[in-house]
Design a protein around this motif. Structure first.
Motif, PDB file in Angstrom:
ATOM      1  N   TRP A  57     -29.642  41.841 -11.752  1.00  0.00           N
ATOM      2  CA  TRP A  57     -30.137  42.074 -10.381  1.00  0.00           C
ATOM      3  C   TRP A  57     -31.490  41.391 -10.202  1.00  0.00           C
ATOM      4  O   TRP A  57     -31.730  40.726  -9.188  1.00  0.00           O
ATOM      5  N   TRP A  58     -32.365  41.541 -11.174  1.00  0.00           N
ATOM      6  CA  TRP A  58     -33.691  40.926 -11.071  1.00  0.00           C
ATOM      7  C   TRP A  58     -33.603  39.409 -11.132  1.00  0.00           C
ATOM      8  O   TRP A  58     -34.355  38.705 -10.439  1.00  0.00           O
ATOM      9  N   ALA A  74     -36.000  59.991 -15.106  1.00  0.00           N
ATOM     10  CA  ALA A  74     -35.299  59.380 -13.984  1.00  0.00           C
ATOM     11  C   ALA A  74     -36.278  58.598 -13.118  1.00  0.00           C
ATOM     12  O   ALA A  74     -37.389  59.062 -12.864  1.00  0.00           O
ATOM     13  N   PRO A  75     -35.914  57.386 -12.665  1.00  0.00           N
ATOM     14  CA  PRO A  75     -36.810  56.605 -11.817  1.00  0.00           C
ATOM     15  C   PRO A  75     -37.017  57.275 -10.469  1.00  0.00           C
ATOM     16  O   PRO A  75     -36.131  57.966  -9.956  1.00  0.00           O
ATOM     17  N   LEU A 106     -42.112  42.455  -6.973  1.00  0.00           N
ATOM     18  CA  LEU A 106     -41.836  43.359  -8.089  1.00  0.00           C
ATOM     19  C   LEU A 106     -41.671  44.808  -7.663  1.00  0.00           C
ATOM     20  O   LEU A 106     -41.199  45.630  -8.447  1.00  0.00           O
ATOM     21  N   GLY A 107     -42.078  45.140  -6.460  1.00  0.00           N
ATOM     22  CA  GLY A 107     -41.854  46.497  -5.953  1.00  0.00           C
ATOM     23  C   GLY A 107     -42.782  47.544  -6.515  1.00  0.00           C
ATOM     24  O   GLY A 107     -42.512  48.745  -6.403  1.00  0.00           O
ATOM     25  N   PRO A 126     -34.268  48.903  -5.092  1.00  0.00           N
ATOM     26  CA  PRO A 126     -33.592  50.194  -5.290  1.00  0.00           C
ATOM     27  C   PRO A 126     -34.122  50.911  -6.529  1.00  0.00           C
ATOM     28  O   PRO A 126     -34.494  50.286  -7.527  1.00  0.00           O
ATOM     29  N   ALA A 127     -34.149  52.226  -6.467  1.00  0.00           N
ATOM     30  CA  ALA A 127     -34.652  53.027  -7.587  1.00  0.00           C
ATOM     31  C   ALA A 127     -33.898  52.730  -8.877  1.00  0.00           C
ATOM     32  O   ALA A 127     -34.476  52.792  -9.971  1.00  0.00           O
ATOM     33  N   ALA A 128     -32.627  52.370  -8.779  1.00  0.00           N
ATOM     34  CA  ALA A 128     -31.820  52.109  -9.972  1.00  0.00           C
ATOM     35  C   ALA A 128     -32.274  50.870 -10.732  1.00  0.00           C
ATOM     36  O   ALA A 128     -31.906  50.689 -11.902  1.00  0.00           O
TER      37      ALA A 128
END
Length: 322
Positions: free
Chosen positions: A91-92, A135-136, A27-28, A145-147
């Protein structure tokens, strides 16, 4: 702080290392603190969140090694939803498929697109797309990735026999507002930042559950500081006759626990002093931190606690931390 909202959610897991890899690697989320339960120092208290562990982004674990799975029941949290940016679901989904984690795209009870899945202990989780108010930030030691990164808690679904009594407590004492009803669902919000939303799911005469792996141990609501916490404790007693515990110093916040009108275990946790009080922000979660009263037992506890590698990516690379 526009409203209180969630400070953190604490889950029971059955394997510290496996859970750490799931939440940090897959999950980061950043492991921002590796400490122990004050009441049970032979158990880790692992805290995951954003880069600095802000209230509203925190999801923490009590790994009770090899504990049996819990049984879901009335007046407990059933599903934790994390917020992700708009357009991130596909993406997930690919990431979970590559990791052989079963998942399914669907909708929340209030029409938000989400990805539903479970952790290794069967805890019900979801990723919900939502417009990000901020903003992440990039995540250290993560390949997410931050996005697409998880931005914090989005919603917590509480299964209750009757929604209105608990809704009243959250509205009258804890500064939530009712923002929607759909069928048996009541949604409450304190603000639009991470951790701002709770959903009550009215289930009628549902039996009580049993705590175990995959169960939410408690839900913590934000208090601005110790004075604010004291005022909330007085309000709970004056309006509902609820008697809370004494305020306890958890090093990173002060906590008070109480049972809601339906028996839900809740905590009032102060916003500060924060997780960087005893560690440089770059080193958060890298070493075992103990309350001063337990430092003399460090050697004993390090032998007692399970080994815990610090995961660095979904590919299960790791390095030992001490």
């Amino acid at each position: 702080m526009a409203g209180r909202g969630l400070h953190h959610v604490t889950l029971i897991s059955s394997d510290a290392e496996r859970s750490c890899r799931f939440y940090a690697c897959l999950l980061g989320m950043r492991l921002v603190k590796r400490t122990v339960s004050h009441e049970d120092p032979g158990t880790f208290h692992l805290c995951f969140g954003d880069e600095v562990g802000r209230p509203g982004t925190l999801f923490t674990l009590f790994p009770w090694q090899r504990v049996p799975r819990g049984r879901r029941g009335a007046c407990e949290a059933w599903q934790t939803a994390f917020r992700i940016p708009l357009g991130a679901l596909d993406w997930w989904k690919r990431r979970f498929q590559e990791a052989d984690v079963p998942c399914g795209i669907g909708w929340t009870g209030f029409g938000e697109p989400c990805l539903m899945f479970e952790d290794p202990d069967g805890a019900m989780l979801a990723l919900v797309e939502a417009a990000a108010p901020v903003a992440p930030e990039p995540r250290n030691r993560s390949d997410v990735p931050a996005a697409y990164a998880i931005q914090g808690l989005h919603d917590l679904v509480l299964k209750v026999r009757l929604a209105d009594p608990l809704s009243e407590l959250f509205r009258e004492i804890l500064d939530f507002n009712e923002i929607g009803r759909r069928g048996q669902l009541v949604r409450l919000a304190a603000h639009d930042q991470p951790g701002g939303t709770i959903t009550l799911d009215e289930a009628g005469l549902l039996p009580r559950g049993q705590l175990g792996a995959g169960s939410i141990h408690h839900v913590a609501i934000r208090a601005r500081d110790a004075l604010d916490q004291d005022s909330l404790v007085r309000a709970l007693h004056d309006r509902y006759g609820i008697v809370a515990t004494e305020s306890k110093d958890r090093i990173y916040y002060r906590s008070v626990n109480f049972r809601s009108t339906c028996g839900l275990l809740l905590e009032l946790a102060t916003d500060g002093p924060g997780f960087d009080i005893d560690e440089n922000s770059e080193r958060l979660g890298m070493s075992l931190k103990l309350p001063p009263s337990l430092e003399e037992r460090r050697g004993e506890l390090e032998l007692l606690l399970p080994s815990l590698p610090l995961p660095t990516s979904r590919r299960h690379e790791s390095e030992e931390i001490t």
